[in-house]
Design a protein around this motif. Structure first.
Motif, PDB file in Angstrom:
ATOM      1  N   ILE A 294     132.213  -8.474  49.855  1.00 14.62           N
ATOM      2  CA  ILE A 294     133.561  -7.927  49.991  1.00 14.62           C
ATOM      3  C   ILE A 294     134.195  -7.887  48.612  1.00 14.62           C
ATOM      4  O   ILE A 294     134.091  -8.846  47.842  1.00 14.62           O
ATOM      5  CB  ILE A 294     134.432  -8.777  50.942  1.00 14.62           C
ATOM      6  CG1 ILE A 294     134.047  -8.517  52.404  1.00 14.62           C
ATOM      7  CG2 ILE A 294     135.918  -8.474  50.743  1.00 14.62           C
ATOM      8  CD1 ILE A 294     134.875  -9.305  53.404  1.00 14.62           C
ATOM      9  N   VAL A 295     134.857  -6.775  48.287  1.00 10.62           N
ATOM     10  CA  VAL A 295     135.614  -6.652  47.042  1.00 10.62           C
ATOM     11  C   VAL A 295     137.047  -6.303  47.404  1.00 10.62           C
ATOM     12  O   VAL A 295     137.315  -5.216  47.924  1.00 10.62           O
ATOM     13  CB  VAL A 295     135.016  -5.569  46.117  1.00 10.62           C
ATOM     14  CG1 VAL A 295     135.800  -5.510  44.810  1.00 10.62           C
ATOM     15  CG2 VAL A 295     133.544  -5.836  45.841  1.00 10.62           C
ATOM     16  N   THR A 296     137.976  -7.226  47.175  1.00 12.77           N
ATOM     17  CA  THR A 296     139.391  -6.912  47.390  1.00 12.77           C
ATOM     18  C   THR A 296     139.898  -6.146  46.174  1.00 12.77           C
ATOM     19  O   THR A 296     139.472  -6.389  45.043  1.00 12.77           O
ATOM     20  CB  THR A 296     140.225  -8.190  47.585  1.00 12.77           C
ATOM     21  OG1 THR A 296     140.293  -8.902  46.351  1.00 12.77           O
ATOM     22  CG2 THR A 296     139.623  -9.081  48.658  1.00 12.77           C
ATOM     23  N   GLY A 297     140.797  -5.215  46.410  1.00 20.82           N
ATOM     24  CA  GLY A 297     141.239  -4.363  45.303  1.00 20.82           C
ATOM     25  C   GLY A 297     140.108  -3.515  44.774  1.00 20.82           C
ATOM     26  O   GLY A 297     140.062  -3.187  43.589  1.00 20.82           O
ATOM     27  N   GLY A 298     139.192  -3.138  45.659  1.00 19.25           N
ATOM     28  CA  GLY A 298     137.998  -2.408  45.244  1.00 19.25           C
ATOM     29  C   GLY A 298     138.255  -0.991  44.787  1.00 19.25           C
ATOM     30  O   GLY A 298     137.341  -0.337  44.289  1.00 19.25           O
ATOM     31  N   GLY A 299     139.467  -0.488  44.914  1.00 18.59           N
ATOM     32  CA  GLY A 299     139.778   0.845  44.422  1.00 18.59           C
ATOM     33  C   GLY A 299     140.301   0.848  43.006  1.00 18.59           C
ATOM     34  O   GLY A 299     140.495   1.907  42.420  1.00 18.59           O
ATOM     35  N   GLY A 300     140.543  -0.344  42.436  1.00 19.19           N
ATOM     36  CA  GLY A 300     141.048  -0.440  41.076  1.00 19.19           C
ATOM     37  C   GLY A 300     139.947  -0.319  40.040  1.00 19.19           C
ATOM     38  O   GLY A 300     138.767  -0.145  40.370  1.00 19.19           O
ATOM     39  N   SER A 301     140.320  -0.452  38.770  1.00 18.17           N
ATOM     40  CA  SER A 301     139.366  -0.257  37.678  1.00 18.17           C
ATOM     41  C   SER A 301     138.228  -1.262  37.745  1.00 18.17           C
ATOM     42  O   SER A 301     137.046  -0.894  37.728  1.00 18.17           O
ATOM     43  CB  SER A 301     140.093  -0.383  36.334  1.00 18.17           C
ATOM     44  OG  SER A 301     141.178   0.504  36.268  1.00 18.17           O
ATOM     45  N   ILE A 302     138.567  -2.554  37.804  1.00 14.92           N
ATOM     46  CA  ILE A 302     137.545  -3.593  37.842  1.00 14.92           C
ATOM     47  C   ILE A 302     136.873  -3.634  39.207  1.00 14.92           C
ATOM     48  O   ILE A 302     135.644  -3.718  39.316  1.00 14.92           O
ATOM     49  CB  ILE A 302     138.163  -4.967  37.522  1.00 14.92           C
ATOM     50  CG1 ILE A 302     138.717  -4.973  36.097  1.00 14.92           C
ATOM     51  CG2 ILE A 302     137.132  -6.078  37.683  1.00 14.92           C
ATOM     52  CD1 ILE A 302     137.657  -4.764  35.040  1.00 14.92           C
TER      53      ILE A 302
END
Length: 655
Positions: A294-302
């Motif tokens: 799971i990646v939270t904030g997965g739409g951001g740069s990092i």
């Protein structure tokens, strides 16, 4: 599998036939008359055991494992070694078992054995080289038919040779190399795989004009990695290319097998940093292969780069948790992950109940927590939003990770969390402390596989939202001025790809399941809980701005002005990697990452601070929130207390 066995069998038959021919031709060339007839008569007795022995020798030197279309000097070396062993065996047999003292004659003799050695190498190596040349010719013809873009290659030596082989093999398509420019002047006039070296980088305009006059106008420039090293002078090269208006691309990867060659537009950012840290790809593949992430904030740069790298390193399934619908759509639409099992969930990490439901349904192995509010000026003004997301939201993610029995959670933190002077830094530091306290509880828990919770700190990421480089580029494109907050402001910088890979590397060390990779320092009684990425030497923002102006073909101060706007609320001139009270930890065998033991408060004390922060947010009492931060993080007391209101974002540059 069957095809591989079939190919190996064909090679075995070929090499055995070559052995029979080598022995037979040796007798025919060396002897005649009765001597030849006598030896040919003995061949049916001699050859079967010798061919069987030769097959074993060829297997020992791995002649059956090499692909003929890639036959090279190492393969020829193996053939020479195998032929030498067989020749020496014949010598021993001839001089010991069938010697002149015992039977009155030598069956082979020294001259015949030397002749056999030459013939054996020729028959084994010649067919392989002939096969490779046939494939090479067909590939060149196919490449020539598909080559539509006259191109100049920029670089030298091995990198250029690998790129040319990639073009010939079809890994890089539609390029028609017309010449090479090398940073080494002494290479001018040489030829690499049929392509001439026409000059140095300083000759770019002349070479382009000459080729255009000859009817081959250059439509693309391609630079290999060694063309972009500081000693090669890439600044002048990119400035010349921009003046000519010819697109300039770089080779992003170039492996030995020539299958990984990729081209990308050359951006100014590619020239601004030190060489990136070498990543241990096998380690990350072992770490992530077959896992659920799971990646939270997965739409951001990092976050989006972590998603892409997790897919690249073999994660079985990836879930992107994002509260922005456009950002979620953007990451899920990327071609790099189109064929992978990547799904998304619209979810705000502030919504505790919804977040727990998403995590429980997906049941991740690893959670990378990249969701955060991180623009310093906005958080100084809208302080309560930073607490809701960076502190309370991070607590929700940590609790949901533990409840889902994940193996580890990695919180993306910042170098501004050390001796914080801003809301971004202090909220991230408190979130680190909470994660460390929960990690300690998990370590002491009786369950067999407790969840690890770690934090990874790093500085500014080139190309990320709010990064200084895109702002400078836009200001230069408008003709200036370029705005810098302070002449002495310095920052650490790294690329998005490097940051994501090092985050995964730190996670692989912190993973409790990988105890063979874990901390082995004998004096340590606690696990590493904070990882810091090695970012090289900090860069002075003024130097960065001036170099970017020159790369664009202008002169700072003359063509484009540099204006100083003054430091903004929450900013400091330099960044710090570790707090004074954080004991360092040695990470043996891991390049690019440092670590420290945890420093945190008792869980009951932390809960009191969190409750007080919630009340401060509910009542809009910033002073009460600051008192909590000052108590929890004493360094925060030393921050500048009287700060001006933040200026509009368009007037200054995020550092």
């Amino acid at each position: 599998m069957q095809q591989r066995i079939y190919k190996s069998a064909v090679m075995v038959v070929h090499d055995c036939v070559a052995t029979v021919l080598a022995v037979t031709l040796t007798f025919v060339f060396r002897f005649n008359g009765e001597l030849l007839a006598e030896r040919l008569h003995a061949l049916p007795i001699l050859l079967p055991p010798f061919v069987a022995f030769a097959a074993l020798v060829y297997g020992r030197f791995k002649l059956y494992r090499t692909k003929w279309r890639f036959a090279s000097l190492p393969d020829l070396a193996g053939i020479v070694k195998a032929a030498s062993v067989l020749a020496f065996t014949l010598l021993v047999v001839d001089y010991v078992l069938v010697s002149a003292d015992m039977y009155g004659f030598y069956f082979f003799g020294k001259i015949a054995i030397a002749l056999y050695w030459v013939l054996q190498i020729f028959l084994l190596g010649g067919t392989r080289l002939a096969f490779r040349y046939l494939k090479y010719s067909r590939s060149r013809q196919s490449q020539a038919r598909g080559a539509t873009t006259p191109t100049l290659l920029l670089g030298r030596g091995r990198d250029i040779e690998l790129l040319l082989r990639a073009i010939e093999s079809g890994s890089v398509r539609r390029l028609s190399p017309k010449g090479i420019l090398s940073p080494r002047i002494n290479e001018t006039g040489q030829i690499m795989r049929g392509i001439p070296v026409l000059g140095g980088f300083a000759d770019l305009e002349r070479v382009v004009a000459t080729l255009a006059a000859e009817g081959s106008p250059v439509r693309r420039l391609v630079a290999v990695p060694n063309a972009l090293t500081p000693e090669a002078g890439p600044d002048d090269l990119i400035a010349r290319a921009r003046r000519l208006g010819v697109p300039l691309s770089r080779v992003t990867s170039l492996g030995e097998g020539m299958r990984d060659a990729e081209l990308a537009p050359l951006e100014i950012e590619d020239l601004l940093l030190r060489p990136t840290v070498s990543i241990d790809r096998p380690r990350l593949e072992r770490f992530l292969k077959g896992t659920r992430v799971i990646v939270t904030g997965g739409g951001g740069s990092i976050g989006s780069e972590i998603v892409a790298r997790a897919v690249a390193f073999g994660a079985a399934s990836v879930l992107v948790v994002e509260n922005s619908e456009p950002a979620l759509h953007g990451i899920l639409s990327q071609p790099a992950i189109a064929t992978a099992d990547v799904t998304g969930a619209l979810c705000d990490i502030r919504d505790r109940e919804r977040l727990h439901g998403v995590f429980a349904a997906f049941r991740p192995d690893y959670v990378f927590h990249a969701a955060a509010l991180k623009q310093v000026p906005y958080l100084e003004r809208d302080w309560s939003e930073g607490i809701k997301t960076n502190v309370l939201g991070s607590i929700n993610v940590a609790d949901a990770t533990v409840a889902a029995s994940a193996r580890a959670m990695v919180m993306i933190s910042t170098d501004k969390a050390i001796e914080p002077v801003s809301q971004l830094g202090v909220t991230k530091r408190l979130a680190e402390m909470v994660a460390q306290a929960l990690d300690a509880e998990q370590a002491a828990a009786p369950q067999e596989k407790p969840t690890r919770l770690i934090a990874v700190r790093f500085g500014n990421v080139l190309g990320s939202v709010g990064s200084v480089v895109p702002v400078f580029k836009a200001q230069i494109a408008r003709g200036g001025p370029v705005t810098v907050t302070d002449a002495e402001m310095v920052r650490y910088f790294m690329t998005v790809r490097e940051a994501a890979d090092l985050v995964l590397t730190a996670a692989s060390h912190g993973d409790r399941e990988g105890r063979s990779l874990a901390l082995t320092t004998p004096e340590s009684d606690q696990r590493a809980a904070v990882y810091v990425l090695k970012m090289g030497q900090p860069v002075r923002i003024l130097d960065l701005a001036e170099r970017m102006i020159r790369l664009a073909g202008f002169e700072p101060g003359a063509d484009i002005e540099v204006v100083f706007t003054g430091s903004r609320p929450g900013e400091r001139l330099n960044e710090i990697l570790f707090a004074r009270e954080e004991p360092r930890v040695a990470l043996d065998g891991i390049d690019g990452v440092m670590a420290a033991k945890p420093v945190f408060a008792d869980r009951s004390v932390l809960e009191g601070w969190i409750a007080a922060l919630k009340r401060a947010v509910e009542t809009g009492d910033r002073e009460a929130a600051d008192r909590v931060f000052e108590t929890a993080i004493p360094d925060y007391r030393n921050r500048p207390k009287c700060v001006p209101e933040p200026k509009p974002a368009s007037a200054t540059v995020p550092a």
